[in-house]
Write a protein that holds these residues in place. Structure first.
Motif, mmCIF file in Angstrom:
data_model
loop_
_atom_site.group_PDB
_atom_site.id
_atom_site.type_symbol
_atom_site.label_atom_id
_atom_site.label_comp_id
_atom_site.label_asym_id
_atom_site.label_seq_id
_atom_site.Cartn_x
_atom_site.Cartn_y
_atom_site.Cartn_z
ATOM 1 N N ALA A 30 14.616 3.405 0.132
ATOM 2 C CA ALA A 30 13.818 2.293 -0.373
ATOM 3 C C ALA A 30 12.468 2.216 0.320
ATOM 4 O O ALA A 30 11.518 1.629 -0.212
ATOM 5 C CB ALA A 30 14.573 0.977 -0.188
ATOM 6 N N VAL A 113 15.763 -1.569 -8.484
ATOM 7 C CA VAL A 113 14.948 -0.343 -8.420
ATOM 8 C C VAL A 113 14.807 0.237 -9.834
ATOM 9 O O VAL A 113 14.626 1.445 -10.012
ATOM 10 C CB VAL A 113 15.547 0.701 -7.449
ATOM 11 C CG1 VAL A 113 15.482 0.193 -6.023
ATOM 12 C CG2 VAL A 113 16.978 1.056 -7.826
ATOM 13 N N ASP A 470 8.951 0.500 -4.172
ATOM 14 C CA ASP A 470 9.008 -0.567 -3.179
ATOM 15 C C ASP A 470 7.822 -1.519 -3.242
ATOM 16 O O ASP A 470 7.782 -2.507 -2.509
ATOM 17 C CB ASP A 470 9.099 0.031 -1.766
ATOM 18 C CG ASP A 470 7.867 0.856 -1.405
ATOM 19 O OD1 ASP A 470 7.225 1.415 -2.327
ATOM 20 O OD2 ASP A 470 7.541 0.949 -0.204
ATOM 21 N N ARG A 471 6.859 -1.270 -4.140
ATOM 22 C CA ARG A 471 5.678 -2.128 -4.131
ATOM 23 C C ARG A 471 5.068 -2.419 -5.501
ATOM 24 O O ARG A 471 4.137 -3.217 -5.606
ATOM 25 C CB ARG A 471 4.623 -1.525 -3.213
ATOM 26 C CG ARG A 471 4.188 -0.115 -3.570
ATOM 27 C CD ARG A 471 3.269 0.475 -2.504
ATOM 28 N NE ARG A 471 3.984 0.714 -1.268
ATOM 29 C CZ ARG A 471 3.396 1.107 -0.134
ATOM 30 N NH1 ARG A 471 2.096 1.292 -0.094
ATOM 31 N NH2 ARG A 471 4.118 1.324 0.942
#
Length: 489
Positions: A30, A113, A470-471
């Motif tokens: 992650a 995710v 993750d962003r």
């Protein structure tokens, strides 16, 4: 094209993780910084999936027909389901609302995710053959619109029902998410497997239709799930696009047969870990309620006064050992604090935890309250079986869509809504052109860095880094996605 910093390998001092346990791999991947681990994990999962059955055709020419037959079969089964429900059959999946909320938690590691497996193909933005795959990834990200970003939608759904605490799930719940994060960092080495995984993941499953229907019945917003019903359609959606991407990337000079073999191997990865129906079936109302209260006991064992005693013992004494929770609940029932098999409102214990003036207001999250409410209303003997048997007779709650219509009706005649896009806040920046640096405004910083890039390649590389799993759902990631979409055309 430059290589984004997010794809760099970890330092030599980073610990080497094994590939048997999914959660440690999930947590590490992650962070988007361990390509060797991603490759090892994929190799292990591909070996594990190799023996699984697969109905994917061996020939590319047969795949369009295979998708059409699958879609028809799912549609036929769903019509049968609807007919059964209309005839009075109970819900197939969710006997209680608590079970539905448990399901939201159980699949959270995968949903949070969503689309990650396609991240690595962004580096091929200047290759026309990769356009279909990149288009799918951009749509998973909502093209940068907060209300359409799949991860943001799911985060809000979890928060709305107090289901954010999913990190203590069993290891196998993290398998699919770990696979997706591993593919995100392995597009170059595992491209055929990535395409095969995408082809399988984008097919419309029956459980998605039934889940959406039953969540709505229980007053839970099904939008995340209905969105996938529409975008994954076989005519113009992701299921169609997934096949088109395979056709465009198939080798014309290389070994096409070996490529398809690897596509089939990636396709099988979809069957690892806990699936939707398994996650739903794993719910046990009694066990989940006791486990929740046991976890609460570790914090609350010293928080209660001594004036209230249950079976001659203080509440703090009962909570001192989590193993005592089942017996504690039995004593509460014996003394009339809990009236099992009746509406929760009839129990004094429920009144202690529910309501703004309740003595324990705020102690239990909405999910935990729902667990207790359903547990109290379910008779003690054969709790799960009784819940199933009474599902048909249970009063029908106001569906999510009905609640929305009711709210819209109440809002009629009020002040007009703002024309600004929902979920976005418009800021007025200071006149001082350097003031934004001191207040840490990332969006202005991103704007400045984009303006300083010397080429489209450099600008796209900057944007791709912010669109990582993750962003991409952060404010900077959403803005980067919008800019990327415009530049990509």
């Amino acid at each position: 094209m430059q290589t984004t910093a997010l794809a760099q390998c970890p330092s030599a001092s980073a610990p080497t993780l094994g590939t048997d346990a999914a959660k440690p791999v999930y947590d590490r991947l992650a962070l988007m910084e361990d390509r060797p681990l991603a490759a090892r994990y994929l190799e292990a999962r591909l070996a594990e999936a190799a023996a699984l059955p697969s109905d994917l055709p061996d020939s590319l020419d047969e795949m369009a027909g295979w998708i059409a037959r699958h879609t028809d079969a799912v549609g036929s089964e769903y019509r049968t389901y609807l007919a059964e429900r209309k005839a009075g059959a109970p819900r197939r999946y969710f006997h209680t609302k608590a079970q539905a909320l448990y399901f939201l938690k159980a699949v959270a590691p995968t949903k949070l995710v969503d689309g990650a497996w396609l991240y690595g193909v962004l580096q091929r933005w200047d290759d026309e053959d990769f356009r279909p795959l990149i288009r799918i990834y951009l749509e998973e990200l909502g093209n940068g619109v907060p209300d359409k970003n799949h991860v943001l939608i799911y985060r809000k759904l979890l928060a709305q029902h107090g289901c954010e605490h999913w990190q203590d799930l069993a290891d196998t719940h993290f398998t699919q998410g770990a696979i997706q994060l591993a593919l995100a960092q392995s597009a170059e080495s595992f491209l055929p497997e990535l395409i095969g995984y995408n082809l399988g993941y984008e097919q419309l499953p029956l459980h998605l239709l039934i889940t959406s229907y039953e969540l709505n019945e229980l007053g839970i917003d099904p939008y995340y799930f209905t969105l996938h019903v529409t975008v994954d359609n076989a005519a113009t959606g992701h299921a169609h696009t997934a096949l088109e991407s395979l056709k465009q990337i198939m080798p014309r000079v290389g070994d096409a047969a070996d490529f398809l073999r690897r596509v089939a191997a990636g396709f099988r990865l979809n069957d690892l870990g806990v699936g939707t129906t398994q996650a739903i079936a794993s719910f046990d109302l009694e066990r989940e309620t006791v486990a929740m209260l046991a976890a609460k006991a570790t914090v609350g064992k010293n928080m209660h006064s001594d004036y209230c005693r249950v079976a001659g013992r203080t509440v703090n004494d009962w909570l001192a050992e989590p193993a005592q929770i089942p017996q504690f609940l039995e004593k509460l029932e014996a003394q009339g604090w809990i009236r099992r098999g009746e509406p929760a409102e009839n129990s004094r214990f429920w009144k202690l935890i529910h309501g703004e003036r309740a003595e324990m207001f705020g102690v239990f999250s909405p999910y935990e309250q729902q667990l207790l409410q359903d547990w109290i209303a379910t008779p003690r003997a054969g709790a799960q079986q009784a819940a199933s048997e009474t599902a048909t007779a249970a009063p029908r709650v106001l569906s999510h869509r009905a609640m929305l219509r009711s709210m819209e009706s109440l809002n009629q005649g009020t002040a007009p809504r703002s024309g600004a896009p929902r979920g976005l806040i418009r800021y007025r920046f200071p006149e001082d052109e350097h003031a934004w640096e001191t207040i840490g405004c990332e969006l202005r910083l991103l704007e400045a860095r984009l303006a300083a890039t010397a080429s489209k390649d450099e600008a796209m590389d900057l944007l791709v880094g912010l669109m990582a799993p993750d962003r991409h759902h952060t404010s900077a990631g959403l803005m980067a996605t919008r800019v990327f979409s415009r530049l990509y055309g």
